[in-house]
Motif scaffolding. Structure first.
Motif, PDB file in Angstrom:
ATOM      1  N   TRP A   1       0.836  -1.196   0.000  1.00 57.30           N
ATOM      2  CA  TRP A   1       0.000   0.000   0.000  1.00 57.30           C
ATOM      3  C   TRP A   1       0.874   1.250   0.000  1.00 57.30           C
ATOM      4  N   THR A   2       1.942   1.239   0.773  1.00 57.50           N
ATOM      5  CA  THR A   2       2.836   2.398   0.843  1.00 57.50           C
ATOM      6  C   THR A   2       3.448   2.673  -0.527  1.00 57.50           C
ATOM      7  N   VAL A   3       3.906   1.642  -1.213  1.00 58.34           N
ATOM      8  CA  VAL A   3       4.487   1.808  -2.557  1.00 58.34           C
ATOM      9  C   VAL A   3       3.429   2.335  -3.521  1.00 58.34           C
ATOM     10  N   PHE A   4       2.237   1.752  -3.488  1.00 57.55           N
ATOM     11  CA  PHE A   4       1.152   2.171  -4.367  1.00 57.55           C
ATOM     12  C   PHE A   4       0.771   3.632  -4.116  1.00 57.55           C
ATOM     13  N   TYR A   5       0.576   3.981  -2.851  1.00 59.08           N
ATOM     14  CA  TYR A   5       0.192   5.341  -2.497  1.00 59.08           C
ATOM     15  C   TYR A   5       1.271   6.341  -2.912  1.00 59.08           C
ATOM     16  N   ASP A   6       2.522   5.990  -2.703  1.00 61.38           N
ATOM     17  CA  ASP A   6       3.624   6.868  -3.092  1.00 61.38           C
ATOM     18  C   ASP A   6       3.644   7.090  -4.603  1.00 61.38           C
ATOM     19  N   ALA A   7       3.385   6.026  -5.357  1.00 60.74           N
ATOM     20  CA  ALA A   7       3.355   6.171  -6.819  1.00 60.74           C
ATOM     21  C   ALA A   7       2.198   7.070  -7.255  1.00 60.74           C
ATOM     22  N   LEU A   8       1.081   7.021  -6.549  1.00 56.13           N
ATOM     23  CA  LEU A   8      -0.048   7.878  -6.890  1.00 56.13           C
ATOM     24  C   LEU A   8       0.196   9.336  -6.514  1.00 56.13           C
ATOM     25  N   THR A   9       0.790   9.547  -5.347  1.00 55.47           N
ATOM     26  CA  THR A   9       0.957  10.917  -4.863  1.00 55.47           C
ATOM     27  C   THR A   9       2.235  11.574  -5.371  1.00 55.47           C
ATOM     28  N   ASN A  10       3.212  10.774  -5.758  1.00 58.71           N
ATOM     29  CA  ASN A  10       4.474  11.304  -6.282  1.00 58.71           C
ATOM     30  C   ASN A  10       4.870  10.552  -7.547  1.00 58.71           C
ATOM     31  N   PRO A  11       4.087  10.701  -8.611  1.00 53.92           N
ATOM     32  CA  PRO A  11       4.393   9.932  -9.822  1.00 53.92           C
ATOM     33  C   PRO A  11       5.717  10.374 -10.432  1.00 53.92           C
ATOM     34  N   PRO A  12       6.441   9.436 -11.027  1.00 52.92           N
ATOM     35  CA  PRO A  12       7.692   9.807 -11.681  1.00 52.92           C
ATOM     36  C   PRO A  12       7.398  10.639 -12.932  1.00 52.92           C
ATOM     37  N   ALA A  13       8.363  11.442 -13.326  1.00 54.34           N
ATOM     38  CA  ALA A  13       8.215  12.239 -14.544  1.00 54.34           C
ATOM     39  C   ALA A  13       8.153  11.294 -15.742  1.00 54.34           C
ATOM     40  N   PRO A  14       7.351  11.640 -16.747  1.00 51.63           N
ATOM     41  CA  PRO A  14       7.262  10.771 -17.924  1.00 51.63           C
ATOM     42  C   PRO A  14       8.601  10.709 -18.652  1.00 51.63           C
ATOM     43  N   ASP A  15       8.984   9.496 -19.049  1.00 49.95           N
ATOM     44  CA  ASP A  15      10.210   9.334 -19.826  1.00 49.95           C
ATOM     45  C   ASP A  15       9.872   9.373 -21.315  1.00 49.95           C
ATOM     46  N   ALA A  16      10.873   9.210 -22.156  1.00 51.28           N
ATOM     47  CA  ALA A  16      10.676   9.316 -23.603  1.00 51.28           C
ATOM     48  C   ALA A  16       9.675   8.277 -24.113  1.00 51.28           C
ATOM     49  N   ALA A  17       9.743   7.057 -23.608  1.00 51.96           N
ATOM     50  CA  ALA A  17       8.839   5.997 -24.070  1.00 51.96           C
ATOM     51  C   ALA A  17       7.386   6.337 -23.732  1.00 51.96           C
ATOM     52  N   LEU A  18       7.144   6.877 -22.552  1.00 48.03           N
ATOM     53  CA  LEU A  18       5.787   7.245 -22.165  1.00 48.03           C
ATOM     54  C   LEU A  18       5.286   8.416 -23.002  1.00 48.03           C
ATOM     55  N   ARG A  19       6.131   9.406 -23.244  1.00 47.36           N
ATOM     56  CA  ARG A  19       5.724  10.540 -24.082  1.00 47.36           C
ATOM     57  C   ARG A  19       5.390  10.070 -25.496  1.00 47.36           C
ATOM     58  N   GLU A  20       6.182   9.152 -26.016  1.00 45.01           N
ATOM     59  CA  GLU A  20       5.940   8.612 -27.358  1.00 45.01           C
ATOM     60  C   GLU A  20       4.622   7.820 -27.393  1.00 45.01           C
ATOM     61  N   ALA A  21       4.385   7.028 -26.373  1.00 46.05           N
ATOM     62  CA  ALA A  21       3.143   6.253 -26.307  1.00 46.05           C
ATOM     63  C   ALA A  21       1.941   7.184 -26.227  1.00 46.05           C
ATOM     64  N   PHE A  22       2.058   8.243 -25.464  1.00 43.93           N
ATOM     65  CA  PHE A  22       0.954   9.191 -25.345  1.00 43.93           C
ATOM     66  C   PHE A  22       0.704   9.892 -26.675  1.00 43.93           C
ATOM     67  N   ALA A  23       1.756  10.233 -27.375  1.00 45.28           N
ATOM     68  CA  ALA A  23       1.608  10.883 -28.686  1.00 45.28           C
ATOM     69  C   ALA A  23       0.898   9.939 -29.662  1.00 45.28           C
ATOM     70  N   ARG A  24       1.247   8.646 -29.638  1.00 45.31           N
ATOM     71  CA  ARG A  24       0.573   7.659 -30.516  1.00 45.31           C
ATOM     72  C   ARG A  24      -0.897   7.532 -30.130  1.00 45.31           C
ATOM     73  N   TYR A  25      -1.164   7.514 -28.848  1.00 42.96           N
ATOM     74  CA  TYR A  25      -2.541   7.407 -28.381  1.00 42.96           C
ATOM     75  C   TYR A  25      -3.353   8.620 -28.835  1.00 42.96           C
ATOM     76  N   LYS A  26      -2.784   9.795 -28.658  1.00 45.87           N
ATOM     77  CA  LYS A  26      -3.489  11.026 -29.044  1.00 45.87           C
ATOM     78  C   LYS A  26      -3.781  11.025 -30.536  1.00 45.87           C
ATOM     79  N   LYS A  27      -2.804  10.597 -31.334  1.00 50.17           N
ATOM     80  CA  LYS A  27      -2.983  10.550 -32.778  1.00 50.17           C
ATOM     81  C   LYS A  27      -4.069   9.544 -33.153  1.00 50.17           C
ATOM     82  N   ALA A  28      -4.101   8.408 -32.484  1.00 48.99           N
ATOM     83  CA  ALA A  28      -5.071   7.352 -32.814  1.00 48.99           C
ATOM     84  C   ALA A  28      -6.482   7.699 -32.386  1.00 48.99           C
TER      85      ALA A  28
END
Length: 93
Positions: free
Chosen positions: A64-91
């Motif tokens: 729960w602590t790990v899960f909550y920390d990931a929700l409240t302090n998400p890591p910055a998006p990396d290149a792969a996530l930005r690319e995936a989001f761009a593909r999603y937006k385009k689709a």
């Protein structure tokens, strides 16, 4: 509380052998219920159990602590996530 067997309009039919019917009648009599009431109550109880097992997630304290920390302090998006989001937006958009 009203039971579905007492108030419902829907019908569920099933076929079973004489031994199974006798077993259900015997069990229902111990609960002072009709076979329909017994079968419905038992089936609903099992259905709720199956749904709980498949739809509710239970986490340990450390998880729960790990899960909550990931929700409240998400890591910055990396290149792969930005690319995936761009593909999603385009689709989708």
């Amino acid at each position: 509380m009203l039971r579905a067997a007492d108030t419902g309009d829907d019908r569920l039919q099933l076929r079973l052998d004489a031994e199974s019917k006798s077993l259900l009648q015997r069990a229902a009599s111990y609960r002072h219920k009709t076979v329909s009431q017994f079968v419905l109550a038992t089936a609903l109880e099992e259905a709720r159990k199956v749904i709980r097992e498949n739809e509710i997630v239970t986490l340990s304290g450390p998880d729960w602590t790990v899960f909550y920390d990931a929700l409240t302090n998400p890591p910055a998006p990396d290149a792969a996530l930005r690319e995936a989001f761009a593909r999603y937006k385009k689709a989708t958009g």
